[in-house]
Scaffold this motif. Sequence first.
Motif, mmCIF file in Angstrom:
data_model
loop_
_atom_site.group_PDB
_atom_site.id
_atom_site.type_symbol
_atom_site.label_atom_id
_atom_site.label_comp_id
_atom_site.label_asym_id
_atom_site.label_seq_id
_atom_site.Cartn_x
_atom_site.Cartn_y
_atom_site.Cartn_z
ATOM 1 N N PHE A 142 24.024 31.230 15.023
ATOM 2 C CA PHE A 142 24.691 31.316 16.323
ATOM 3 C C PHE A 142 26.132 30.833 16.245
ATOM 4 N N LEU A 143 26.436 29.907 15.322
ATOM 5 C CA LEU A 143 27.835 29.524 15.116
ATOM 6 C C LEU A 143 28.639 30.697 14.573
ATOM 7 N N THR A 175 32.375 34.834 15.648
ATOM 8 C CA THR A 175 32.753 36.230 15.414
ATOM 9 C C THR A 175 33.153 36.911 16.712
ATOM 10 N N GLU A 176 32.385 36.696 17.780
ATOM 11 C CA GLU A 176 32.749 37.282 19.081
ATOM 12 C C GLU A 176 34.074 36.733 19.566
ATOM 13 N N GLU A 177 34.335 35.457 19.299
ATOM 14 C CA GLU A 177 35.622 34.884 19.694
ATOM 15 C C GLU A 177 36.763 35.464 18.863
ATOM 16 N N ARG A 184 41.524 29.226 24.092
ATOM 17 C CA ARG A 184 42.253 29.819 22.962
ATOM 18 C C ARG A 184 43.760 29.705 23.186
ATOM 19 N N PHE A 185 44.198 29.943 24.433
ATOM 20 C CA PHE A 185 45.625 29.875 24.736
ATOM 21 C C PHE A 185 46.159 28.457 24.612
ATOM 22 N N LEU A 187 37.924 25.516 18.762
ATOM 23 C CA LEU A 187 37.224 24.936 19.890
ATOM 24 C C LEU A 187 36.364 25.965 20.614
ATOM 25 N N CYS A 188 36.941 27.129 20.931
ATOM 26 C CA CYS A 188 36.163 28.117 21.690
ATOM 27 C C CYS A 188 35.071 28.758 20.837
ATOM 28 N N GLY A 189 35.278 28.864 19.518
ATOM 29 C CA GLY A 189 34.235 29.382 18.639
ATOM 30 C C GLY A 189 33.042 28.447 18.589
ATOM 31 N N ALA A 190 33.313 27.130 18.460
ATOM 32 C CA ALA A 190 32.243 26.136 18.434
ATOM 33 C C ALA A 190 31.527 26.074 19.778
ATOM 34 N N LEU A 191 32.282 26.147 20.862
ATOM 35 C CA LEU A 191 31.688 26.140 22.205
ATOM 36 C C LEU A 191 30.724 27.312 22.380
#
Length: 299
Positions: free
Chosen positions: A146-147, A152-154, A211-212, A219-223
């Motif tokens: 899931f990480l 990947t989606e991020e 991300r911005f 951070l947003c990938g881990a979240l």
Amino acid sequence: VITLKERVAFIKMKKTLFVIKTLILAFLLLSLASIPGGFAMGFSSASNPGASTDTPVFLTITLIGEIIVPIYLLIYYRAKNNLDALDIVMPFKKDKIAQKFGIGYLIGFLTFVIIFAVSVFGGGFTTKIVWSSKNVVLFVLMLIGFLIQGTTEEIVCRGYVQGRITEKLGVFWAIALSALFFASGHLGNAGVSLEGFIGLLAFGILTALLRFYTGDLWLCGALHGAWNFAEGPFFGTPVSGISGTELLFKSTSVPHHPWLNGGAFGIEASLTCIIVLILLSFLTVYLGQKYSVNKLDLN
């Protein structure tokens, strides 16, 4: 002689075509992500006809297989010697990696825990323990999977789409279009609803803001990875319509409480989740405008 009006129209057309091209290529990247899992399932069906591939094992293979996307992007941009473009679509800064990753994972997991707790105490779910010591290896692999899947989606949505569109149309359009693309990518999932789409849109806006303001995807990938792991293997609720991932708890939606549990699609379609994600987005803007070097023009 080209008039000013014609020149403006031409520029708008070029920008529109660029956005369309970017979204099509991003869709192809998401399609590439599904190839390893699809190949594994196809091979299993061919070698063992009749065997189910709708299992946590095959889902784990699919999740881990999505690593093909960042590998492809690394090879593609390095082969073209275009490291500046690589930094736009895969911005992973080398400073404070553990701190940003840890904060992101903590935010993602705790946010889901809070929303889930509200749903359970409000009568939205019944929950039971389904843990078995046989699940240890699969539990760890799903944590990793899931990480990989969330990151990947991020990379595709907040890296490729948001990064490229920011250069042409600016931050606001980039945030809006990346969030819309992310939410639209789940329209084929089981149990999808208008509320589910709005919930995913709110999630996409939150991660786009992160991300911005942070300037990269740690951070947003881990979240994202933490949220999906808590949602599926940990608490056993549908992950945006995908069921059957429960390993520690199994949570069953109570009928007539979709505003608490989101129904068949999962907790993203609940009113509780939408409200929390919107509040987190406002908090992100407040903190980002105060502490980040990147600031939105809110005037």
